[in-house]
Design an enzyme around this catalytic site. Structure first.
Site, short mmCIF file in Angstrom:
data_model
loop_
_atom_site.label_atom_id
_atom_site.label_comp_id
_atom_site.label_asym_id
_atom_site.label_seq_id
_atom_site.Cartn_x
_atom_site.Cartn_y
_atom_site.Cartn_z
CG HIS A 61 -10.65 -10.07 -17.43
ND1 HIS A 61 -11.33 -11.00 -17.91
CD2 HIS A 61 -9.76 -10.43 -16.85
CE1 HIS A 61 -11.84 -12.33 -16.98
NE2 HIS A 61 -10.96 -11.52 -16.13
CD GLU A 63 -12.18 -9.20 -23.46
OE1 GLU A 63 -12.04 -9.88 -24.02
OE2 GLU A 63 -11.28 -8.76 -22.44
CB CYS A 91 -15.22 -13.05 -19.18
SG CYS A 91 -14.84 -11.86 -18.11
CB CYS A 94 -15.00 -8.12 -20.12
SG CYS A 94 -13.28 -8.46 -19.89
#
Length: 164
Positions: A61, A63, A91, A94
């Site tokens: 992801h 991040e 999320c 992250c």
């Protein structure tokens, strides 16, 4: 870092993450982008989501990628004074990466709840209903959070993406 209000500078950098999300989408990736800015206002790293196989993998992801890059470049003390900007609410995975890397502040656009209205039950993004604030509050470090902000703008990259 107790500031929980968005600044003009926050809006500028958040809009850059929205551009990154659109770039990710145009590359065939999920439409998420992130960047980390130091206390002087310099962009330390930018990242696109790279979680789509075969080139990417599910944990890449934006991040998490940004945190990993920044942690290689900056000290723990410098990271604590940085802000991570994300096109969408981090999320659970992250948020953990942000916590463990030591970034001190997060600003995000699209909330996880609003994101779910776009993703639905899409198998490539089984959205968790776990606010990043909840995850940060369960730790021993204080991480300031600003968001959701600019949600209408942050939604654009997701329009017709998850049902295409």
């Amino acid at each position: 870092m107790a500031n929980t209000l968005a600044t003009d500078r926050d809006l500028i950098y958040l809009r850059k993450t929205l551009e990154l999300a659109s770039e990710a989408r145009s590359c065939g990736r999920h439409p998420f982008g992130a960047l980390i800015v130091d206390e002087a206002g310099e962009i330390v790293v930018t990242a696109l989501n790279n979680s789509v196989p075969p080139e990417g993998e599910p944990t890449q992801h934006a991040e998490l990628v940004a945190c990993a890059k920044a942690a290689q470049r900056l000290s723990a003390q410098e990271l604590e004074r940085c802000t991570l900007y994300s096109s969408a609410e981090p999320c659970a995975m992250c948020a953990g990466a942000i916590y463990w890397s030591g970034v001190g502040r997060v600003v995000y656009g699209l909330s996880e709840v609003k994101l779910r209205t776009f993703t639905g039950s899409h198998p490539e993004n089984p959205t968790l209903d776990m606010p990043c604030r909840t995850i940060f509050a369960s730790g021993q470090k204080t991480i300031a959070v600003v968001g959701p902000i600019l949600e209408d703008e942050a939604s654009i990259a997701h329009l017709d993406f998850w049902n295409a």
